[in-house]
Write an enzyme that holds these catalytic residues in place. Structure first.
Site, PDB file in Angstrom:
ATOM      1  N   VAL A  15      32.160   7.345   4.400  1.00  0.00           N
ATOM      2  CA  VAL A  15      32.603   6.841   5.796  1.00  0.00           C
ATOM      3  C   VAL A  15      33.957   5.884   5.508  1.00  0.00           C
ATOM      4  CG1 VAL A  15      31.842   5.763   8.005  1.00  0.00           C
ATOM      5  CG2 VAL A  15      30.325   7.154   6.910  1.00  0.00           C
ATOM      6  N   CYS A  16      33.925   5.078   4.602  1.00  0.00           N
ATOM      7  CA  CYS A  16      34.878   4.096   4.486  1.00  0.00           C
ATOM      8  C   CYS A  16      36.298   4.791   4.630  1.00  0.00           C
ATOM      9  CB  CYS A  16      34.635   3.073   3.561  1.00  0.00           C
ATOM     10  SG  CYS A  16      33.165   2.473   3.262  1.00  0.00           S
ATOM     11  N   PRO A  17      36.634   5.689   3.927  1.00  0.00           N
ATOM     12  CA  PRO A  17      37.962   6.165   3.937  1.00  0.00           C
ATOM     13  C   PRO A  17      38.585   6.529   5.534  1.00  0.00           C
ATOM     14  CG  PRO A  17      36.653   7.569   2.654  1.00  0.00           C
ATOM     15  CD  PRO A  17      35.806   6.328   2.979  1.00  0.00           C
TER      16      PRO A  17
ATOM     17  N   THR B  92      33.974   5.933  -1.292  1.00  0.00           N
ATOM     18  CA  THR B  92      32.691   6.457  -0.575  1.00  0.00           C
ATOM     19  C   THR B  92      33.174   7.416   0.505  1.00  0.00           C
ATOM     20  OG1 THR B  92      32.851   4.287   0.787  1.00  0.00           O
ATOM     21  CG2 THR B  92      31.430   4.124  -1.150  1.00  0.00           C
TER      22      THR B  92
ATOM     23  N   LEU C 148      39.329   3.345   7.454  1.00  0.00           N
ATOM     24  CA  LEU C 148      40.545   2.791   6.944  1.00  0.00           C
ATOM     25  C   LEU C 148      41.756   3.460   7.296  1.00  0.00           C
ATOM     26  CD1 LEU C 148      38.981   1.510   3.525  1.00  0.00           C
ATOM     27  CD2 LEU C 148      39.737   0.273   5.312  1.00  0.00           C
TER      28      LEU C 148
END
Length: 188
Positions: A47-49, A45, A52
């Protein structure tokens, strides 16, 4: 939600961690040290990376603070490995990713989007006794800040190690704390 101060609930999840075979993680593995459960909606996806990767930049410092990080989504451990193997940002990360395809963790932490099968963007900090001390939840499009998470963990660790002390707003390690008492009422 009423989750702060509650005991982590039983779970079993399969973890992917770079350079290791898949392995099982349970609530018993979490006890004895601080833990972060970093829920995000899905692998591959947008925003997630970025979140993280930001968390990965703090991981060594968190490890020195006796904190383990668990990234959690409702994807499988196989998807976590594939994402790690194909993404420059995710490929740098060395903390474990937990597969929660049965939604046990997302339900335990009350962050499952029923009907969508995805977890909300949420962070939980669990103390060495398995008690949830910190919770943060944001909307889909707002990423979290790992520096702020580390600051909150330092405050929680300080309060745990110094009973009777509390950390005021924006407290930083080494700053003054407060000892709540009648003498302070109305003076802050």
């Amino acid at each position: 939600m009423g989750i702060i101060g509650s005991q982590i609930k039983p779970f079993t999840a399969t973890a992917f961690k770079a350079g290791e075979d898949f392995y099982e993680v349970t609530e018993e593995d979490v006890k004895g040290k601080w833990a972060v459960f970093f829920f995000y909606p899905a692998d591959f996806t947008f925003v997630c990376p970025t979140e993280l990767e930001d968390l990965g930049e703090q991981y060594n410092m968190l490890q020195k603070m006796d904190v383990e990080v668990y990234a959690v989504s409702t994807d499988t451990h196989f998807s976590h490995k594939a994402w790690h193997d194909t993404s420059d940002k995710i490929g740098k990360l060395t903390f474990p990713f937990l597969g929660d395809q049965n939604h046990v963790l997302a339900r335990n932490f009350d962050v499952l989007r029923e009907g969508a099968g995805l977890a909300d963007r949420a962070t939980f900090v669990v103390d060495p006794d398995g008690v949830i001390q910190i919770m943060e939840q944001t909307c889909e499009g707002v990423g979290r800040n790992a520096n702020e998470l580390a600051r909150k963990i330092k405050a929680a660790q300080y309060v745990r190690a110094n009973p009777g002390q509390v950390c005021p707003a924006a407290w930083e390690e080494g700053s003054d704390t407060l000892a709540p008492s009648l003498d302070l009422v109305g003076k802050i």
